[in-house]
Design a protein around this motif. Sequence first.
Motif, PDB file in Angstrom:
ATOM      1  N   ALA A   2       0.526  -9.873  -6.740  1.00  0.00           N
ATOM      2  CA  ALA A   2      -0.839  -9.348  -6.673  1.00  0.00           C
ATOM      3  C   ALA A   2      -1.593  -9.918  -5.471  1.00  0.00           C
ATOM      4  O   ALA A   2      -2.455  -9.245  -4.902  1.00  0.00           O
ATOM      5  N   ASP A   3      -1.259 -11.134  -5.062  1.00  0.00           N
ATOM      6  CA  ASP A   3      -1.916 -11.750  -3.910  1.00  0.00           C
ATOM      7  C   ASP A   3      -1.522 -11.104  -2.583  1.00  0.00           C
ATOM      8  O   ASP A   3      -2.266 -11.181  -1.612  1.00  0.00           O
ATOM      9  N   ILE A   4      -0.359 -10.467  -2.533  1.00  0.00           N
ATOM     10  CA  ILE A   4       0.110  -9.901  -1.269  1.00  0.00           C
ATOM     11  C   ILE A   4       0.136  -8.373  -1.276  1.00  0.00           C
ATOM     12  O   ILE A   4       0.589  -7.760  -0.318  1.00  0.00           O
ATOM     13  N   SER A   5      -0.348  -7.768  -2.344  1.00  0.00           N
ATOM     14  CA  SER A   5      -0.315  -6.308  -2.430  1.00  0.00           C
ATOM     15  C   SER A   5      -1.589  -5.767  -3.067  1.00  0.00           C
ATOM     16  O   SER A   5      -2.305  -6.484  -3.745  1.00  0.00           O
ATOM     17  N   LYS A   6      -1.813  -4.481  -2.799  1.00  0.00           N
ATOM     18  CA  LYS A   6      -3.003  -3.830  -3.351  1.00  0.00           C
ATOM     19  C   LYS A   6      -2.690  -2.352  -3.595  1.00  0.00           C
ATOM     20  O   LYS A   6      -2.362  -1.626  -2.652  1.00  0.00           O
ATOM     21  N   PRO A   7      -2.774  -1.884  -4.847  1.00  0.00           N
ATOM     22  CA  PRO A   7      -2.593  -0.451  -5.088  1.00  0.00           C
ATOM     23  C   PRO A   7      -3.776   0.309  -4.501  1.00  0.00           C
ATOM     24  O   PRO A   7      -4.927  -0.095  -4.671  1.00  0.00           O
ATOM     25  N   GLU A   8      -3.498   1.366  -3.782  1.00  0.00           N
ATOM     26  CA  GLU A   8      -4.556   2.112  -3.096  1.00  0.00           C
ATOM     27  C   GLU A   8      -4.929   3.402  -3.829  1.00  0.00           C
ATOM     28  O   GLU A   8      -6.057   3.583  -4.223  1.00  0.00           O
ATOM     29  N   TYR A   9      -3.974   4.303  -3.985  1.00  0.00           N
ATOM     30  CA  TYR A   9      -4.259   5.595  -4.610  1.00  0.00           C
ATOM     31  C   TYR A   9      -2.950   6.261  -5.014  1.00  0.00           C
ATOM     32  O   TYR A   9      -1.866   5.805  -4.638  1.00  0.00           O
ATOM     33  N   ARG A  61       0.585  12.902  -4.955  1.00  0.00           N
ATOM     34  CA  ARG A  61       1.817  13.633  -5.273  1.00  0.00           C
ATOM     35  C   ARG A  61       2.760  12.800  -6.139  1.00  0.00           C
ATOM     36  O   ARG A  61       3.945  12.671  -5.851  1.00  0.00           O
ATOM     37  N   ARG A  62       2.192  12.214  -7.174  1.00  0.00           N
ATOM     38  CA  ARG A  62       2.930  11.422  -8.162  1.00  0.00           C
ATOM     39  C   ARG A  62       3.550  10.154  -7.589  1.00  0.00           C
ATOM     40  O   ARG A  62       4.493   9.598  -8.154  1.00  0.00           O
ATOM     41  N   ALA A  63       3.029   9.699  -6.458  1.00  0.00           N
ATOM     42  CA  ALA A  63       3.489   8.438  -5.859  1.00  0.00           C
ATOM     43  C   ALA A  63       2.301   7.491  -5.742  1.00  0.00           C
ATOM     44  O   ALA A  63       1.224   7.884  -5.281  1.00  0.00           O
ATOM     45  N   ASN A 102       6.123   8.734 -10.361  1.00  0.00           N
ATOM     46  CA  ASN A 102       7.565   8.557 -10.322  1.00  0.00           C
ATOM     47  C   ASN A 102       8.069   7.982  -9.001  1.00  0.00           C
ATOM     48  O   ASN A 102       9.270   7.974  -8.743  1.00  0.00           O
ATOM     49  N   ASP A 103       7.143   7.484  -8.179  1.00  0.00           N
ATOM     50  CA  ASP A 103       7.543   6.850  -6.926  1.00  0.00           C
ATOM     51  C   ASP A 103       6.455   5.869  -6.499  1.00  0.00           C
ATOM     52  O   ASP A 103       5.303   5.978  -6.929  1.00  0.00           O
ATOM     53  N   MET A 104       6.847   4.938  -5.664  1.00  0.00           N
ATOM     54  CA  MET A 104       5.893   4.000  -5.058  1.00  0.00           C
ATOM     55  C   MET A 104       6.212   3.971  -3.559  1.00  0.00           C
ATOM     56  O   MET A 104       7.369   3.914  -3.175  1.00  0.00           O
ATOM     57  N   ILE A 105       5.164   4.013  -2.771  1.00  0.00           N
ATOM     58  CA  ILE A 105       5.316   3.943  -1.321  1.00  0.00           C
ATOM     59  C   ILE A 105       4.578   2.697  -0.854  1.00  0.00           C
ATOM     60  O   ILE A 105       3.398   2.523  -1.152  1.00  0.00           O
ATOM     61  N   PHE A 106       5.291   1.836  -0.119  1.00  0.00           N
ATOM     62  CA  PHE A 106       4.733   0.581   0.342  1.00  0.00           C
ATOM     63  C   PHE A 106       4.406   0.669   1.820  1.00  0.00           C
ATOM     64  O   PHE A 106       5.255   1.041   2.627  1.00  0.00           O
ATOM     65  N   ARG A 107       3.148   0.360   2.144  1.00  0.00           N
ATOM     66  CA  ARG A 107       2.669   0.409   3.531  1.00  0.00           C
ATOM     67  C   ARG A 107       2.149  -0.965   3.919  1.00  0.00           C
ATOM     68  O   ARG A 107       1.596  -1.687   3.104  1.00  0.00           O
ATOM     69  N   ILE A 108       2.305  -1.294   5.183  1.00  0.00           N
ATOM     70  CA  ILE A 108       1.867  -2.591   5.695  1.00  0.00           C
ATOM     71  C   ILE A 108       0.402  -2.477   6.085  1.00  0.00           C
ATOM     72  O   ILE A 108      -0.014  -1.507   6.725  1.00  0.00           O
ATOM     73  N   GLY A 109      -0.388  -3.492   5.718  1.00  0.00           N
ATOM     74  CA  GLY A 109      -1.804  -3.475   6.062  1.00  0.00           C
ATOM     75  C   GLY A 109      -2.516  -4.672   5.487  1.00  0.00           C
ATOM     76  O   GLY A 109      -1.926  -5.560   4.870  1.00  0.00           O
ATOM     77  N   ALA A 110      -3.830  -4.687   5.685  1.00  0.00           N
ATOM     78  CA  ALA A 110      -4.666  -5.758   5.157  1.00  0.00           C
ATOM     79  C   ALA A 110      -4.853  -5.560   3.664  1.00  0.00           C
ATOM     80  O   ALA A 110      -5.105  -4.459   3.194  1.00  0.00           O
ATOM     81  N   VAL A 111      -4.725  -6.649   2.950  1.00  0.00           N
ATOM     82  CA  VAL A 111      -4.870  -6.602   1.481  1.00  0.00           C
ATOM     83  C   VAL A 111      -6.187  -7.230   1.094  1.00  0.00           C
ATOM     84  O   VAL A 111      -6.568  -8.239   1.563  1.00  0.00           O
TER      85      VAL A 111
END
Length: 64
Positions: free
Chosen positions: A7-14, A17-19, A55-64
């Motif tokens: 949780a300290d290094i990630s942030k769910p955004e939105y 399309r089910r991801a 049914n999917d997760m997409i991980f993007r690099i950015g400021a958390v």
Amino acid sequence: IVGDKIADISKPEYISRRALIVTVKHSAWAQELNFQKPVLLQKLARYLKKGDIVNDMIFRIGAV
């Protein structure tokens, strides 16, 4: 869902399309979370409202 360390290094955004789009601090973490994706999706499903589908997760690099 993921614990304090992740949780300290990630942030769910939105959800798109089910991801679930998740921002992470570093590419190494994006790769690690990608390996853990099946387990993370299973845990996430327990918290979604009835009828919500992710049914999917997409991980993007950015400021958390």
